[in-house]
Design a protein around this motif. Structure first.
Motif, PDB file in Angstrom:
ATOM      1  N   GLU A 159       0.816  -1.216   0.000  1.00  0.00           N
ATOM      2  CA  GLU A 159       0.000   0.000   0.000  1.00  0.00           C
ATOM      3  C   GLU A 159       0.851   1.269   0.000  1.00  0.00           C
ATOM      4  O   GLU A 159       0.451   2.288  -0.557  1.00  0.00           O
ATOM      5  CB  GLU A 159      -0.959  -0.018   1.191  1.00  0.00           C
ATOM      6  CG  GLU A 159      -2.008  -1.119   1.097  1.00  0.00           C
ATOM      7  CD  GLU A 159      -3.062  -1.031   2.181  1.00  0.00           C
ATOM      8  OE1 GLU A 159      -3.018  -0.064   2.983  1.00  0.00           O
ATOM      9  OE2 GLU A 159      -3.940  -1.924   2.231  1.00  0.00           O
ATOM     10  N   LYS A 160       2.022   1.208   0.605  1.00  0.00           N
ATOM     11  CA  LYS A 160       2.901   2.375   0.619  1.00  0.00           C
ATOM     12  C   LYS A 160       3.350   2.719  -0.795  1.00  0.00           C
ATOM     13  O   LYS A 160       3.359   3.897  -1.195  1.00  0.00           O
ATOM     14  CB  LYS A 160       4.106   2.120   1.518  1.00  0.00           C
ATOM     15  CG  LYS A 160       5.054   3.302   1.617  1.00  0.00           C
ATOM     16  CD  LYS A 160       6.222   2.996   2.560  1.00  0.00           C
ATOM     17  CE  LYS A 160       7.186   4.180   2.627  1.00  0.00           C
ATOM     18  NZ  LYS A 160       8.333   3.901   3.547  1.00  0.00           N
ATOM     19  N   GLU A 161       3.718   1.713  -1.563  1.00  0.00           N
ATOM     20  CA  GLU A 161       4.143   1.946  -2.940  1.00  0.00           C
ATOM     21  C   GLU A 161       2.968   2.362  -3.812  1.00  0.00           C
ATOM     22  O   GLU A 161       3.121   3.175  -4.728  1.00  0.00           O
ATOM     23  CB  GLU A 161       4.828   0.699  -3.494  1.00  0.00           C
ATOM     24  CG  GLU A 161       6.165   0.420  -2.822  1.00  0.00           C
ATOM     25  CD  GLU A 161       6.846  -0.840  -3.320  1.00  0.00           C
ATOM     26  OE1 GLU A 161       8.074  -0.960  -3.118  1.00  0.00           O
ATOM     27  OE2 GLU A 161       6.165  -1.713  -3.893  1.00  0.00           O
ATOM     28  N   LEU A 162       1.775   1.834  -3.509  1.00  0.00           N
ATOM     29  CA  LEU A 162       0.590   2.239  -4.250  1.00  0.00           C
ATOM     30  C   LEU A 162       0.290   3.719  -4.024  1.00  0.00           C
ATOM     31  O   LEU A 162      -0.170   4.424  -4.934  1.00  0.00           O
ATOM     32  CB  LEU A 162      -0.611   1.394  -3.834  1.00  0.00           C
ATOM     33  CG  LEU A 162      -1.918   1.673  -4.590  1.00  0.00           C
ATOM     34  CD1 LEU A 162      -1.783   1.291  -6.064  1.00  0.00           C
ATOM     35  CD2 LEU A 162      -3.083   0.917  -3.956  1.00  0.00           C
ATOM     36  N   ALA A 163       0.570   4.194  -2.811  1.00  0.00           N
ATOM     37  CA  ALA A 163       0.335   5.607  -2.500  1.00  0.00           C
ATOM     38  C   ALA A 163       1.184   6.514  -3.390  1.00  0.00           C
ATOM     39  O   ALA A 163       0.776   7.644  -3.706  1.00  0.00           O
ATOM     40  CB  ALA A 163       0.641   5.873  -1.033  1.00  0.00           C
ATOM     41  N   GLU A 164       2.347   6.038  -3.829  1.00  0.00           N
ATOM     42  CA  GLU A 164       3.194   6.824  -4.729  1.00  0.00           C
ATOM     43  C   GLU A 164       2.520   6.994  -6.085  1.00  0.00           C
ATOM     44  O   GLU A 164       2.643   8.048  -6.728  1.00  0.00           O
ATOM     45  CB  GLU A 164       4.555   6.149  -4.874  1.00  0.00           C
ATOM     46  CG  GLU A 164       5.354   6.071  -3.585  1.00  0.00           C
ATOM     47  CD  GLU A 164       6.668   5.334  -3.765  1.00  0.00           C
ATOM     48  OE1 GLU A 164       7.054   5.087  -4.935  1.00  0.00           O
ATOM     49  OE2 GLU A 164       7.308   4.997  -2.762  1.00  0.00           O
ATOM     50  N   VAL A 165       1.804   5.972  -6.535  1.00  0.00           N
ATOM     51  CA  VAL A 165       1.058   6.059  -7.787  1.00  0.00           C
ATOM     52  C   VAL A 165      -0.039   7.111  -7.672  1.00  0.00           C
ATOM     53  O   VAL A 165      -0.219   7.962  -8.551  1.00  0.00           O
ATOM     54  CB  VAL A 165       0.446   4.686  -8.163  1.00  0.00           C
ATOM     55  CG1 VAL A 165      -0.441   4.804  -9.398  1.00  0.00           C
ATOM     56  CG2 VAL A 165       1.543   3.659  -8.390  1.00  0.00           C
ATOM     57  N   ALA A 166      -0.784   7.064  -6.557  1.00  0.00           N
ATOM     58  CA  ALA A 166      -1.855   8.038  -6.340  1.00  0.00           C
ATOM     59  C   ALA A 166      -1.298   9.454  -6.275  1.00  0.00           C
ATOM     60  O   ALA A 166      -1.892  10.396  -6.826  1.00  0.00           O
ATOM     61  CB  ALA A 166      -2.606   7.702  -5.054  1.00  0.00           C
ATOM     62  N   HIS A 167      -0.154   9.608  -5.602  1.00  0.00           N
ATOM     63  CA  HIS A 167       0.449  10.939  -5.474  1.00  0.00           C
ATOM     64  C   HIS A 167       0.843  11.479  -6.846  1.00  0.00           C
ATOM     65  O   HIS A 167       0.580  12.664  -7.151  1.00  0.00           O
ATOM     66  CB  HIS A 167       1.675  10.864  -4.568  1.00  0.00           C
ATOM     67  CG  HIS A 167       2.409  12.169  -4.461  1.00  0.00           C
ATOM     68  ND1 HIS A 167       1.925  13.229  -3.730  1.00  0.00           N
ATOM     69  CD2 HIS A 167       3.592  12.590  -5.013  1.00  0.00           C
ATOM     70  CE1 HIS A 167       2.769  14.246  -3.826  1.00  0.00           C
ATOM     71  NE2 HIS A 167       3.783  13.887  -4.597  1.00  0.00           N
ATOM     72  N   LEU A 168       1.454  10.653  -7.683  1.00  0.00           N
ATOM     73  CA  LEU A 168       1.838  11.113  -9.018  1.00  0.00           C
ATOM     74  C   LEU A 168       0.614  11.491  -9.838  1.00  0.00           C
ATOM     75  O   LEU A 168       0.605  12.532 -10.512  1.00  0.00           O
ATOM     76  CB  LEU A 168       2.640  10.035  -9.744  1.00  0.00           C
ATOM     77  CG  LEU A 168       3.001  10.371 -11.196  1.00  0.00           C
ATOM     78  CD1 LEU A 168       3.840  11.628 -11.272  1.00  0.00           C
ATOM     79  CD2 LEU A 168       3.713   9.207 -11.867  1.00  0.00           C
ATOM     80  N   ALA A 169      -0.431  10.670  -9.774  1.00  0.00           N
ATOM     81  CA  ALA A 169      -1.652  10.979 -10.526  1.00  0.00           C
ATOM     82  C   ALA A 169      -2.237  12.317 -10.101  1.00  0.00           C
ATOM     83  O   ALA A 169      -2.650  13.133 -10.933  1.00  0.00           O
ATOM     84  CB  ALA A 169      -2.681   9.864 -10.336  1.00  0.00           C
ATOM     85  N   ARG A 170      -2.247  12.563  -8.803  1.00  0.00           N
ATOM     86  CA  ARG A 170      -2.762  13.827  -8.288  1.00  0.00           C
ATOM     87  C   ARG A 170      -1.921  15.007  -8.802  1.00  0.00           C
ATOM     88  O   ARG A 170      -2.461  16.027  -9.243  1.00  0.00           O
ATOM     89  CB  ARG A 170      -2.751  13.815  -6.761  1.00  0.00           C
ATOM     90  CG  ARG A 170      -3.389  15.040  -6.116  1.00  0.00           C
ATOM     91  CD  ARG A 170      -3.118  15.040  -4.619  1.00  0.00           C
ATOM     92  NE  ARG A 170      -3.633  13.847  -3.967  1.00  0.00           N
ATOM     93  CZ  ARG A 170      -4.853  13.739  -3.442  1.00  0.00           C
ATOM     94  NH1 ARG A 170      -5.673  14.772  -3.482  1.00  0.00           N
ATOM     95  NH2 ARG A 170      -5.234  12.622  -2.863  1.00  0.00           N
ATOM     96  N   GLU A 171      -0.591  14.856  -8.754  1.00  0.00           N
ATOM     97  CA  GLU A 171       0.291  15.917  -9.210  1.00  0.00           C
ATOM     98  C   GLU A 171       0.146  16.178 -10.715  1.00  0.00           C
ATOM     99  O   GLU A 171       0.232  17.323 -11.162  1.00  0.00           O
ATOM    100  CB  GLU A 171       1.744  15.556  -8.885  1.00  0.00           C
ATOM    101  CG  GLU A 171       2.049  15.452  -7.388  1.00  0.00           C
ATOM    102  CD  GLU A 171       1.931  16.798  -6.693  1.00  0.00           C
ATOM    103  OE1 GLU A 171       2.832  17.627  -6.849  1.00  0.00           O
ATOM    104  OE2 GLU A 171       0.912  16.998  -5.981  1.00  0.00           O
TER     105      GLU A 171
END
Length: 212
Positions: A159-171
């Motif tokens: 889930e921690k690595e998945l959060a990086e995907v969400a963060h990039l999408a948001r940015e």
């Protein structure tokens, strides 16, 4: 879209993410291929469909194998000629309803075509194909959310690595960064594919599991 979100709430993690998959079968050396993640932005749902470039490459191999194998025999063995199973209902032994369907075996010609297809795909997987996959993203408006298709070279095994995907999408949505900035000169190609095949065993090639 906002009304749907208000009436049909997502079950979010402590970090504010919608995480539909579990990662119990993913180890620190696992290769990841795809995943989904959601979050809320300005009162709207954002659903991200993420793919690693290796997944796009692998799908291209499968597609090329189908093209090379050509059209097989028209044998609809999944739905034609199968056996229906019934069970009795009610107190009367005359009433029954369909409870199962067992497909018949494919024809010999169909079996041979599948074997041909498998051999072609195994060869293309072993030798690689001439294809270059670069990071990309696009989004679309759905009736219930904004959908983001994202191709980027993350490894998503928890889930921690998945959060990086969400963060990039948001940015990306907020135009605070670009894929060129995040992954300058990145390309996944034949050499990348063959290098992974030489180093990692098939057991490392896993996918996330749908949460119960």
């Amino acid at each position: 879209m906002r009304e749907y979100h208000r009436m049909q709430q997502w079950r979010l993690s402590d970090g504010g993410l919608f995480i539909p998959h579990a990662y119990w079968n993913m180890g620190p050396e696992s290769l990841s291929y795809w995943d989904d993640v959601g979050f809320i932005l300005n009162g709207r749902r954002i659903i991200v469909w993420w793919h690693h470039p290796r997944h796009i490459y692998g799908e291209a191999i499968s597609s090329m194998a189908w093209d090379e194998a050509g059209d097989g025999p028209r044998d609809d063995w999944l739905f034609e000629g199968g056996t229906k199973g019934y069970k009795m209902v009610g107190k009367s032994s005359k009433r029954k309803k369909l409870s199962s369907f067992t497909s018949r075996a494919p024809s010999e010609a169909q079996t041979q075509h599948y074997a041909k297809l498998q051999k072609i795909e195994e060869r293309l997987t072993r030798d690689g194909i001439d294809l270059e996959v670069r990071p990309s993203w696009k989004w679309e408006r759905l009736s219930w959310a904004m959908g983001v298709s994202l191709v980027a070279p993350f490894e998503v095994r928890n889930e921690k690595e998945l959060a990086e995907v969400a963060h990039l999408a948001r940015e990306l949505i907020l135009q605070k960064t670009t894929l060129t900035q995040e992954f300058p000169d990145f390309v996944y190609d034949k050499a990348s594919w063959l290098r992974e095949r030489a180093v990692l065993a098939p057991a490392h090639h896993t996918a996330p599991e749908v949460k119960a």
